[in-house]
Design a protein around this motif. Sequence first.
Motif, short mmCIF file in Angstrom:
data_model
loop_
_atom_site.label_atom_id
_atom_site.label_comp_id
_atom_site.label_asym_id
_atom_site.label_seq_id
_atom_site.Cartn_x
_atom_site.Cartn_y
_atom_site.Cartn_z
N ILE A 81 0.64 -1.02 -0.35
CA ILE A 81 -0.20 -0.01 -0.08
C ILE A 81 0.92 1.22 -0.19
N GLU A 82 2.54 1.03 1.01
CA GLU A 82 3.00 2.62 0.97
C GLU A 82 3.33 2.87 -0.98
N VAL A 83 4.48 1.62 -1.28
CA VAL A 83 4.72 1.42 -2.46
C VAL A 83 3.89 1.47 -3.75
N GLN A 84 2.16 1.82 -3.55
CA GLN A 84 1.10 2.16 -4.64
C GLN A 84 1.32 4.06 -4.14
N ARG A 85 1.30 3.88 -2.95
CA ARG A 85 0.95 5.23 -2.63
C ARG A 85 2.37 6.74 -2.82
N ILE A 86 3.26 5.93 -2.73
CA ILE A 86 4.33 6.35 -3.64
C ILE A 86 4.89 6.43 -4.79
N ALA A 87 4.56 5.61 -5.10
CA ALA A 87 3.69 5.37 -7.22
C ALA A 87 3.16 6.49 -7.97
N GLU A 88 2.14 6.29 -7.24
CA GLU A 88 1.16 7.23 -7.92
C GLU A 88 1.74 8.88 -7.56
N LYS A 89 2.72 8.93 -6.24
CA LYS A 89 2.75 10.28 -6.48
C LYS A 89 4.01 10.81 -7.08
N ARG A 90 4.92 9.75 -7.97
CA ARG A 90 5.84 10.13 -9.22
C ARG A 90 5.68 9.92 -10.44
N ASP A 91 3.96 9.28 -10.53
CA ASP A 91 3.16 9.70 -11.57
C ASP A 91 3.33 7.85 -12.31
N LEU A 92 4.76 7.10 -11.45
CA LEU A 92 4.92 5.63 -11.58
C LEU A 92 3.21 4.85 -11.48
N THR A 93 3.20 3.94 -12.71
CA THR A 93 1.65 2.89 -12.98
C THR A 93 2.52 1.76 -12.44
N LYS A 94 3.24 1.73 -13.27
CA LYS A 94 3.32 -0.37 -13.07
C LYS A 94 4.76 -0.45 -12.49
N PRO A 95 4.30 -1.11 -11.38
CA PRO A 95 5.14 -0.87 -10.62
C PRO A 95 5.81 -3.33 -10.99
N LEU A 96 7.58 -2.88 -10.88
CA LEU A 96 8.03 -4.28 -11.03
C LEU A 96 8.55 -4.75 -10.01
N LEU A 97 7.88 -5.53 -8.81
CA LEU A 97 7.94 -6.45 -7.34
C LEU A 97 9.38 -7.16 -7.38
N VAL A 98 9.68 -6.90 -6.62
CA VAL A 98 11.09 -7.64 -6.87
C VAL A 98 11.09 -8.68 -5.51
N ALA A 99 10.62 -9.99 -4.84
CA ALA A 99 9.82 -10.17 -3.18
C ALA A 99 11.14 -11.50 -3.70
N HIS A 100 11.64 -11.99 -2.74
CA HIS A 100 12.09 -13.02 -2.21
C HIS A 100 11.57 -14.65 -2.29
N PRO A 101 11.75 -14.99 -3.00
CA PRO A 101 11.85 -15.99 -3.83
C PRO A 101 10.59 -17.64 -3.45
N GLU A 102 10.69 -17.65 -1.98
CA GLU A 102 9.79 -18.08 -1.09
C GLU A 102 8.65 -16.89 -0.79
N HIS A 103 8.51 -15.64 -1.46
CA HIS A 103 7.46 -14.99 -0.74
C HIS A 103 7.44 -14.13 -1.53
N ILE A 104 7.70 -14.67 -2.97
CA ILE A 104 6.75 -14.05 -4.41
C ILE A 104 4.92 -14.64 -4.52
N GLN A 105 5.29 -15.88 -3.99
CA GLN A 105 3.26 -15.81 -4.31
C GLN A 105 2.39 -15.41 -3.48
N ARG A 106 2.62 -15.17 -2.07
CA ARG A 106 1.20 -14.17 -1.49
C ARG A 106 1.74 -13.22 -1.48
N CYS A 107 3.18 -12.00 -2.33
CA CYS A 107 3.64 -10.82 -2.45
C CYS A 107 2.32 -10.85 -3.62
N PHE A 108 2.50 -11.45 -4.53
CA PHE A 108 1.26 -11.77 -5.98
C PHE A 108 -0.08 -12.10 -5.85
N PHE A 109 -0.32 -12.45 -4.78
CA PHE A 109 -1.61 -12.23 -4.49
C PHE A 109 -2.58 -10.89 -3.68
#
Length: 151
Positions: free
Chosen positions: A68-96
């Motif tokens: 949610i914080e990433v989304q807030r910061i990205a919107e302020k900077r006019d960034l529309t499609k972030p590339l999320l980098v997560a630990h390989p074991e975390h990526i599934q939960r992060c995705f959902f």
Amino acid sequence: IMMAHRCIELANQKYNRVNPSVRPVIGQWEVLYCMYYLKPEWYREHQDVLVAIWPHAGYLLNTREMLIEVQRIAEKRDLTKPLLVAHPEHIQRCFFIARKIFGGAVAFDYQSDADELWFDPQSVQRWTRGPKAWLCYELAARLHHRFHDWF
């Protein structure tokens, strides 16, 4: 440290119209600290596109709050499609969770090599210090997130 390496690598790939020489990085303070630790000159040179997210007093942000914080910061900077980098074991939960927050406007960097190198015995987050600690944390986190309908 592996996450910091990957973020530096991705940041160096040209892509954005604001600063075509480096991608902006919005991330947890731990990752940005490691980026500085690994390549202090690179970090200083690109400080204008590096945004560290610090925890609130007394506790670390959970995945949902972080996104949610990433989304807030990205919107302020006019960034529309972030590339999320997560630990390989975390990526599934992060995705959902990210899918609920960003909708379809998100991409993921998936690293399939989740081995000991991705865990850091010196991490400030005890659950990222080793695979056993991660597994215990991840199971509890998934139940918690499912209970709150965060994914």
